[in-house]
Design an enzyme around this catalytic site. Structure first.
Site, PDB file in Angstrom:
ATOM      1  N   TYR A 142      15.727 134.789  81.387  1.00  0.00           N
ATOM      2  CA  TYR A 142      14.622 134.855  82.352  1.00  0.00           C
ATOM      3  C   TYR A 142      14.913 133.959  83.557  1.00  0.00           C
ATOM      4  O   TYR A 142      14.872 134.402  84.709  1.00  0.00           O
ATOM      5  CB  TYR A 142      13.302 134.445  81.675  1.00  0.00           C
ATOM      6  N   ASN A 171       3.959 125.280  86.080  1.00  0.00           N
ATOM      7  CA  ASN A 171       3.163 126.088  85.147  1.00  0.00           C
ATOM      8  C   ASN A 171       1.885 126.620  85.790  1.00  0.00           C
ATOM      9  O   ASN A 171       0.898 125.894  85.899  1.00  0.00           O
ATOM     10  CB  ASN A 171       2.856 125.279  83.889  1.00  0.00           C
ATOM     11  N   ARG A 283       9.824 125.154  70.027  1.00  0.00           N
ATOM     12  CA  ARG A 283      10.184 126.510  70.438  1.00  0.00           C
ATOM     13  C   ARG A 283      11.532 126.415  71.155  1.00  0.00           C
ATOM     14  O   ARG A 283      11.724 125.517  71.977  1.00  0.00           O
ATOM     15  CB  ARG A 283       9.110 127.053  71.384  1.00  0.00           C
TER      16      ARG A 283
END
Ligand code: UD1
Length: 326
Positions: A142, A171, A283
């Site tokens: 990405y 963000n 993650r």
């Protein structure tokens, strides 16, 4: 009146952009979207064209039909995890799609373009806050697609006198302050909407992805920027190009990082609920801390965020979540 094409104008940030452009009363707005992730009802005005960046002929027709004064390009796939599993999907849509758009643009007068880039082009930060000079070493497909497009834009700029501005979002968060628009990703992967879905009962809990990071409370730190402020920066960047400024890139954030635990605590206060949490593991591909240095945008664009406060960002997102569950 200037005419602006918003590519991906049915999505979370694009639809807010369309709203803010229309609110000025100065622009004729055309949205191009394939509705793969966006929503027709999120486009609150202007013209709508259903189309895909893979369709070069369709793009040529669109650019011939309208004389665009500027293009704002939001359309891309954005899920980091998915990009690791299916890189081809990302290179096709994000990179090849943008190439089609750029080729169509340069054959129709080369109006200036504002491109949605990302903090993910920097990869694992070497220092924080991250300014525009920070090395770019994206660590997932990405981020690589956005990094490649920044380079492609630089080459097209030199060869075809195309003016562009890359805006690297940290963000993006929050929702329309008037409560009309907000985030509706399927699946949702972003922290703030997930936290609020757990607060409203749409989700049983929020999993914290790792509490062993080198941060004060062990959870990941991010720089949350209100979608309204992000869109204002796009308009300022476009105006600056019309006034003759050189092509450039800006990092867009508030310069303050909040940890996952701080986001949850703020959401507990805003919603009046105690959000159920589960401790999970890290993650893959998540850096510990991403905070922007947006001095350049503030100085050069005269950009002044209006909703920099995390409580306000979460309050607007909560208004939107409550509308969705009604
Ligand atoms: C990522 C990308 C960003 C991209 C955005 C688009 C990176 C470093 N960042 O943002 O460039 O534009 O996606 O989708 O690749 N978290 C939890 N539990 C959850 C969800 C998230 O603890 O259920 C944590 C994450 O580990 C992270 C923080 O919350 O520390 C923010 O995560 P998220 O909202 O997904 O955004 P990023 O991954 O920072």
């Amino acid at each position: 009146m200037k005419t602006i094409l918003v590519v991906g104008g049915a999505g979370y940030i694009g639809s807010q952009m369309v709203k803010q452009l229309l609110a000025t009363g100065n622009y004729h707005v055309v949205t191009l979207d394939n509705l793969s992730h966006g929503y027709r009802d999120a486009i609150i005005g202007g013209d709508f064209v259903l189309g895909d960046l893979a369709d070069r002929t369709g793009l040529d027709h669109l650019l011939a039909d309208y004389q665009f004064d500027g293009i704002i390009h939001f359309a891309s796939f954005i899920e980091v995890g998915e990009s690791m599993q299916q890189p081809g999907k990302y290179y096709q849509n994000n990179v090849a799609g943008t190439l089609n758009l750029l080729d169509a643009i340069i054959s129709h007068g080369a109006p200036p373009i504002i491109f949605s880039s990302t903090a993910a082009i920097f990869g694992e930060p070497q220092y924080t806050p991250i300014d525009e000079q920070h090395p770019t070493q994206p660590i997932n497909p990405y981020g690589k697609t956005k990094w490649m497009i920044e380079h492609i834009l630089a080459d097209y700029g030199r060869a075809h006198q195309l003016k562009f501005t890359c805006l690297r979002y940290f963000n993006a968060a929050g929702a329309d302050p008037e409560g009309q628009l907000g985030e509706r990703h399927q699946p949702e992967t972003h922290l703030i909407p997930l936290v609020l879905q757990a607060a409203s009962g749409r989700r049983s809990h929020l999993t914290i992805f790792g509490q062993d990071y080198d941060t004060p409370d062990g959870t990941g730190i991010r720089d949350y920027i209100h979608v309204y402020d992000l869109c204002q920066a796009h308009l300022l960047a476009l105006e600056q190009l019309w006034q003759g400024a050189d092509s450039t890139a800006y990092n867009l954030g508030n310069g303050t990082g909040f940890s996952v635990k701080q986001v949850i605590e703020t959401a507990n206060l805003v919603t009046g609920n105690t959000i159920p949490i589960v401790m999970g593991t890290r993650r893959k591909g998540d850096p510990a801390r991403l905070v922007a240095d947006s001095t350049h945008a503030k100085l050069k664009l005269n950009w002044q965020p209006q909703y920099a406060d995390l409580t306000t960002i979460i309050t607007h997102a909560w208004q939107w979540e409550q509308q969705l569950i009604r």
